[in-house]
Design an enzyme around this catalytic site. Structure first.
Site, PDB file in Angstrom:
ATOM      1  N   GLY A   1      54.571  11.482  97.344  1.00 36.07           N
ATOM      2  CA  GLY A   1      53.613  11.919  96.333  1.00 36.07           C
ATOM      3  C   GLY A   1      52.818  13.110  96.832  1.00 36.07           C
ATOM      4  O   GLY A   1      52.795  13.408  98.030  1.00 36.07           O
ATOM      5  N   CYS A  35      57.397   8.853 103.080  1.00 38.06           N
ATOM      6  CA  CYS A  35      56.404   9.924 103.129  1.00 38.06           C
ATOM      7  C   CYS A  35      55.020   9.383 102.744  1.00 38.06           C
ATOM      8  O   CYS A  35      54.413   8.643 103.506  1.00 38.06           O
ATOM      9  CB  CYS A  35      56.846  11.090 102.248  1.00 38.06           C
ATOM     10  SG  CYS A  35      55.994  12.648 102.621  1.00 38.06           S
ATOM     11  N   TYR A  36      54.502   9.710 101.576  1.00 43.54           N
ATOM     12  CA  TYR A  36      53.204   9.173 101.143  1.00 43.54           C
ATOM     13  C   TYR A  36      53.230   7.652 101.164  1.00 43.54           C
ATOM     14  O   TYR A  36      52.244   7.005 101.537  1.00 43.54           O
ATOM     15  CB  TYR A  36      52.886   9.671  99.737  1.00 43.54           C
ATOM     16  CG  TYR A  36      51.557   9.180  99.190  1.00 43.54           C
ATOM     17  CD1 TYR A  36      50.387   9.913  99.394  1.00 43.54           C
ATOM     18  CD2 TYR A  36      51.478   7.993  98.464  1.00 43.54           C
ATOM     19  CE1 TYR A  36      49.170   9.471  98.890  1.00 43.54           C
ATOM     20  CE2 TYR A  36      50.275   7.539  97.960  1.00 43.54           C
ATOM     21  CZ  TYR A  36      49.115   8.277  98.175  1.00 43.54           C
ATOM     22  OH  TYR A  36      47.913   7.828  97.676  1.00 43.54           O
ATOM     23  N   HIS A  73      62.386  12.396 103.961  1.00 43.61           N
ATOM     24  CA  HIS A  73      62.929  12.004 102.653  1.00 43.61           C
ATOM     25  C   HIS A  73      64.427  11.733 102.789  1.00 43.61           C
ATOM     26  O   HIS A  73      65.250  12.654 102.684  1.00 43.61           O
ATOM     27  CB  HIS A  73      62.689  13.111 101.621  1.00 43.61           C
ATOM     28  CG  HIS A  73      61.258  13.233 101.209  1.00 43.61           C
ATOM     29  ND1 HIS A  73      60.733  12.520 100.141  1.00 43.61           N
ATOM     30  CD2 HIS A  73      60.246  13.957 101.714  1.00 43.61           C
ATOM     31  CE1 HIS A  73      59.451  12.820 100.012  1.00 43.61           C
ATOM     32  NE2 HIS A  73      59.125  13.682 100.956  1.00 43.61           N
ATOM     33  N   GLU A 105      66.352  10.452 100.718  1.00 40.75           N
ATOM     34  CA  GLU A 105      67.054  10.522  99.438  1.00 40.75           C
ATOM     35  C   GLU A 105      67.620  11.902  99.113  1.00 40.75           C
ATOM     36  O   GLU A 105      68.516  12.025  98.274  1.00 40.75           O
ATOM     37  CB  GLU A 105      66.127  10.079  98.303  1.00 40.75           C
ATOM     38  CG  GLU A 105      64.976  11.024  97.989  1.00 40.75           C
ATOM     39  CD  GLU A 105      63.737  10.805  98.846  1.00 40.75           C
ATOM     40  OE1 GLU A 105      62.656  11.285  98.468  1.00 40.75           O
ATOM     41  OE2 GLU A 105      63.859  10.136  99.900  1.00 40.75           O
ATOM     42  N   ASP A 121      76.992  12.362  76.530  1.00 43.52           N
ATOM     43  CA  ASP A 121      76.026  11.294  76.298  1.00 43.52           C
ATOM     44  C   ASP A 121      76.223  10.648  74.931  1.00 43.52           C
ATOM     45  O   ASP A 121      76.397   9.431  74.824  1.00 43.52           O
ATOM     46  CB  ASP A 121      74.598  11.830  76.418  1.00 43.52           C
ATOM     47  CG  ASP A 121      74.339  12.485  77.760  1.00 43.52           C
ATOM     48  OD1 ASP A 121      75.045  12.143  78.729  1.00 43.52           O
ATOM     49  OD2 ASP A 121      73.449  13.349  77.844  1.00 43.52           O
ATOM     50  N   LYS A 148      73.276  10.939  84.685  1.00 44.70           N
ATOM     51  CA  LYS A 148      74.434  11.592  84.077  1.00 44.70           C
ATOM     52  C   LYS A 148      75.745  11.156  84.708  1.00 44.70           C
ATOM     53  O   LYS A 148      76.733  10.911  83.998  1.00 44.70           O
ATOM     54  CB  LYS A 148      74.277  13.112  84.179  1.00 44.70           C
ATOM     55  CG  LYS A 148      75.439  13.909  83.609  1.00 44.70           C
ATOM     56  CD  LYS A 148      75.520  13.824  82.105  1.00 44.70           C
ATOM     57  CE  LYS A 148      74.448  14.662  81.462  1.00 44.70           C
ATOM     58  NZ  LYS A 148      74.628  14.755  79.986  1.00 44.70           N
TER      59      LYS A 148
END
Length: 541
Positions: free
Chosen positions: A77, A104-105, A191, A193, A249, A397
């Protein structure tokens, strides 16, 4: 649509998604503290075939207990944990007996609430850093020593709470990864991710499988079965109207709904005039002749163009198109109806990017910022006369593509590049006119033809043209020209949340440029956008 005497139905979030998670589904909860990467964490978890969901950091302990997640991840964040009104979760989270990973945060909040200390760093750390592993077990099993991890922080942990130990460090961060093994509490300052973190997915797999003891049950087949079951339970014998655009979609949604409710589904294609050249004709032929799914074709180009007359603000464009879209649907449903539900192919990134999320009710402070409204979720009126059915709302997606393949969609649809709901209207910067639409359609067709011909189509997340509302001087033959520039925008991405500009072959760009300036009347210059997301967005508007 309801009869004229029936009261309109409001569209609330609880009406538009299958929000209830089955009690027998294993899941990881991500508590969002305003990170732009929160949804990327969720996507990485799902890559392990375990369901994940992003919730507000204000989610109560009672709600968490009800969800019964196998693990909890606290996102990063933009705030400092020691700042006034800094977002914080309920401290009882540490006593749930559920494994927690702070990123992180999230790590800094864990440390602070459990008695450690966080301070501003002498030197901020952004970008790639070499992770030196001190404890290669548990969370860091199979993560190589000195692997690259992505840092983005100006604060650091300066004192650990009792019972915590250091798992890894970097040159500038002594506590880059920490753990309280007995309580299964973990924190990383980097991070894992993001794609730049080379050992990130291995770390996530360790948390999901080894620490949380999850099983890989989040599969395409499981989603399809559950979605069909939930659609039938939600809709019953009532009729559903689907906005069909021809993209992956809405096409996947059409197949899914047709399998779930059969003839109770009516697909409607509204030609608002912002589609690419020849696409409306191709769509109708494909669905009617090949898939045998009836499609109602509605010609509405003039009214949409009139609604945008003189409008240059991109948000206003989107809202007007969205509002007109619903108006057309309501009018046409009177002719074909009645209908009780409107189906939309809204995806998870659409919902997140369109939401003013995590607004602190006490201070009014936002910890996540609205980027732009999406056509599916940004322009719905409060008196919408439909309930919404959005079974893809929790998917990314790439997950939709997998579902589409499992339902039998042809590759030409499954692999189709994302195309915005407002279409070419938001690829024309400034006012949308019939002249500019025709110019952009012709330029866009050339881009698609040459990208396909080059064999590079699948290499790009999106490849398209943008028309700018300015003119520049050029020369063709012995004649001076004063015409529009076209900008080519090619990007690579995994999920659309972040993107990098693509290093397209020079020969491809040269061919496209030569064809556009020679074949498209009104264009005398072609440029190439080399901006990534962030700081830019994929679409210009």
């Amino acid at each position: 649509m309801p009869s004229q005497t029936q009261q309109p139905l409001s569209a609330h979030p609880q009406d538009s998604t299958f929000a209830q998670t089955p009690v027998d589904r294993q899941m990881i909860v991500i508590l969002d503290f305003g990170s732009q990467y929160s949804e990327l964490i969720a996507r990485r978890i799902r890559e392990t075939q375990v369901y994940s969901e992003v919730l507000s950091y204000r989610t109560s302990i009672e709600q968490l207990r009800q969800l019964n997640p196998k693990g909890i991840i606290l996102s990063g964040g933009p705030n400092s944990v020691y700042a006034q009104h800094a977002p914080a979760c309920d401290p009882e989270i540490w006593n749930l007996g559920i494994p927690v990973l702070g990123v992180c945060y999230g790590m800094q909040l864990m440390v602070q609430q459990l008695g450690g200390q966080v301070e501003a760093s002498d030197a901020a750390e952004y970008g790639k850093a070499s992770l030196i592993i001190d404890d290669p077990t548990d969370l860091l099993t199979n993560v190589e020593d000195q692997t690259t991890m992505w840092m983005s922080h100006g604060d650091s942990v300066t004192a650990l709470p009792e019972g915590f130990k250091v798992l890894a460090h970097t040159a500038n961060t002594p506590q880059a990864a920490v753990a309280h093994h007995d309580r299964q509490l973990y924190g990383v300052q980097f991070h894992p991710e993001v794609v730049h973190s080379q050992g990130g997915q291995a770390l996530i797999c360790n948390f999901v499988y080894h620490i949380c003891e999850c099983e890989p049950t989040w599969t395409t087949e499981a989603f399809v079965e559950e979605a069909i079951r939930e659609v039938r339970a939600k809709v019953g014998n009532k009729r559903v109207l689907l906005a069909l655009s021809g993209g992956v979609d809405s096409s996947t949604l059409a197949f899914l709904l047709h399998k779930a409710i059969g003839d109770n589904l009516t697909c409607m294609f509204i030609d608002q005039g912002f589609m690419r050249k020849l696409e409306p004709e191709r769509l109708i032929k494909l669905f009617r002749d090949q898939f045998h799914i009836p499609v109602e074709y509605v010609m509405a180009r003039d009214r949409f163009l009139e609604r945008l007359n003189g409008i240059t603000d991109p948000e206003e464009k989107r809202k007007r198109i969205g509002h007109e879209f619903i108006q057309v649907f309501e009018e046409e449903s009177r002719r074909l109806g009645p209908f009780d539900y409107l189906a939309q192919g809204t995806l998870y990134p659409d919902v997140i990017e369109s939401a003013d999320t995590n607004v602190d009710p006490a201070t009014g402070e936002r910890v996540a910022v609205k980027i732009k409204s999406h056509h599916n979720v940004g322009g719905l009126p409060k008196d919408l006369r439909f309930k919404l059915v959005e079974p893809l709302r929790k998917l990314f997606k790439d997950e939709v593509r997998k579902v589409g393949r499992s339902l039998g969609l042809p590759e030409e649809i499954v692999n189709r590049h994302p195309f915005p709901g407002p279409g070419l209207a938001i690829r024309i910067i400034g006012e949308v006119t019939a002249e500019r639409l025709n110019i952009l359609r012709d330029a866009d067709l050339i881009v698609r033809q040459e990208v396909n011909r080059s064999g590079n189509y699948s290499e790009f997340w999106q490849a398209f043209a943008v028309l700018l509302p300015v003119r520049s001087v050029g020369v063709m033959g012995d004649q001076r020209t004063y015409a529009y520039p076209v900008v080519l925008r090619f990007v690579s991405s995994e999920d659309g949340m972040t993107a990098d500009w693509s290093r397209a072959p020079y020969e491809l760009l040269e061919t496209i440029s030569n064809r556009i300036v020679n074949e498209v009347k009104g264009v005398n210059r072609v440029a190439y956008d080399i901006t990534s997301k962030p700081p830019g967005t994929i679409e210009w508007e």
